[in-house]
Design an enzyme around this catalytic site. Structure first.
Site, short mmCIF file in Angstrom:
data_model
loop_
_atom_site.label_atom_id
_atom_site.label_comp_id
_atom_site.label_asym_id
_atom_site.label_seq_id
_atom_site.Cartn_x
_atom_site.Cartn_y
_atom_site.Cartn_z
N ASP A 58 -8.08 -7.69 0.20
CA ASP A 58 -7.21 -7.89 1.36
C ASP A 58 -7.94 -7.42 2.60
O ASP A 58 -8.84 -6.57 2.51
CB ASP A 58 -5.90 -7.11 1.22
CG ASP A 58 -6.08 -5.63 1.58
OD1 ASP A 58 -5.69 -5.25 2.70
OD2 ASP A 58 -6.64 -4.87 0.77
N ASP B 83 0.86 -1.18 0.00
CA ASP B 83 0.00 0.00 0.00
C ASP B 83 0.90 1.23 0.00
O ASP B 83 2.12 1.13 -0.05
CB ASP B 83 -0.96 -0.03 1.18
CG ASP B 83 -0.26 0.12 2.52
OD1 ASP B 83 0.97 0.31 2.54
OD2 ASP B 83 -0.94 0.03 3.55
#
Length: 376
Positions: free
Chosen positions: A271, A92
């Site tokens: 996720d 991320d």
């Protein structure tokens, strides 16, 4: 990288595909275990590969930047070599920390200033700096810096935030395109759609993200306080616009039911920390519903954790034994529960893929949603 679609459901927007990377293929739809600091909590690498059957895992840019730090990662040859996971990885951008660490960060047009949750030291994340950090970490898929707005944000704030996320994206793309991977394999950049729960903002953002022609695209800013029906509505709005021939990644979602609903609406990648976080707190997700392993009802239940379960731990240990471990505060309890939950999530998306290809996903999904919502 390459993405090809191998099957589509006849009644929904669900599809089955393959993402090809230099570290291997990813069969979609896929769930990605979260390895925040380079490890999936309480799960050994061999379990992650052999029992969970993880095809791709996540690392967190903010946390890895702080510990172990970029110098360690670069000397190791990137995160793959540092933690030993040789399959694909995704990082991320730190955008979620803009949301989750709102009390220790300052947000400006230039970027985000964080105070470390470890020692209070100041660190600045600009879009350019984030691209450099993600190059150093070395994941196969890297995310653009964005602001993850709360699901309760008002329209004016959501619009302002989305527009800044778009400007940050342009800077991310420019920096990413002007740099090269550090470790001899390709990386690809995913932009992120924002816009909170407002359909017109989501449409604008999806159009802007789609115009960049990225290999894949992400949907952010959901599962952050908005009603679940709003989440599903925003997925539908966005996926009508995002290219159908590119993978779509719904960030930070969610429960098994959320995942099936996302797959039905055309999402390929998911996720969430829920399988491991809830597992560490004695909650198991199973094919027949949810189990709280601290409940007294399991005290004398010597049957397997789950009949015909997705992992070796399901038949190796009994419900009574796992309950005992939780009450005795043994670390093994958290390990067993985390392995079970992750293996179940990977089983669920694998089954979804099979039923998409076979053409009966909608019927199978309806039955599964009812079962998965049961509390045992």
């Amino acid at each position: 990288m390459d993405f090809r679609i191998e099957g589509r459901d006849r009644l929904t927007n669900a599809r089955a595909g393959v993402i090809a990377t230099d570290h291997g293929d990813i069969m979609t739809p896929i769930f990605m275990p979260v390895g925040t600091v380079g490890s999936v909590k309480t799960v050994h690498l061999t379990e992650l590969i052999n029992d969970v059957k993880a095809q791709i895992i996540l690392g967190n840019t903010y946390h890895l930047y702080l510990r172990p730090g970029l110098e360690v990662l670069e000397r190791a040859g990137g995160l793959h070599r540092f933690n030993g996971f040789t399959r694909p990885m995704l990082t991320d951008s730190g955008g979620f920390q803009v949301f989750s660490l709102s009390g220790i960060r300052k947000l400006t047009e230039e970027g985000v200033e964080f105070r470390s949750h470890i020692d209070g030291s100041k660190h600045f994340f600009s879009p350019e700096r984030v691209m450099d950090i993600e190059r150093s970490i070395g994941a196969d898929i890297v995310m653009a810096l964005d602001e993850c707005t709360p699901g309760t944000a008002d329209y004016a704030y959501a619009k302002k935030s989305m527009e800044m996320t778009h400007r940050w994206l342009d800077r991310c793309v420019a920096r990413f395109d002007s740099t090269q991977p550090k470790y001899g394999y390709e990386q690809t950049l995913f932009p992120i759609v924002q816009g909170c729960v407002y359909p017109d903002l989501r449409k604008r953002s999806a159009e802007y993200i789609a115009s960049k022609g990225a290999f894949g695209n992400a949907i952010g800013g959901l599962a952050v306080g908005e009603p679940v029906d709003k989440m599903y509505e925003m997925i539908e709005v966005v996926n009508e616009i995002l290219p159908s021939d590119r993978p779509r990644y719904l960030m930070g979602v969610g429960t098994p039911v959320n995942i099936l609903e996302g797959i039905e609406r055309g999402v390929d990648m998911f996720d969430c920390v829920m399988p491991t976080r809830n597992g560490r707190n004695a909650m198991l997700f199973t094919k027949n519903g949810i189990m709280n392993m601290r409940n007294k009802k399991w005290e004398f239940d010597f049957s397997p954790i789950e009949e015909d379960g997705a992992s070796y731990v399901d038949t190796l240990y009994s419900r009574a034994y796992l309950r005992h471990l939780f009450h005795a505060h043994e670390f093994l309890a958290m390990q067993i529960a985390s392995v079970h939950n992750l293996a179940f999530y990977l089983w669920l998306v694998t089954e979804a893929r099979i039923h998409i290809i076979e053409g009966d996903f909608a019927v199978w999904k309806a039955k599964m949603v009812e079962r998965l919502s049961t509390r045992l």
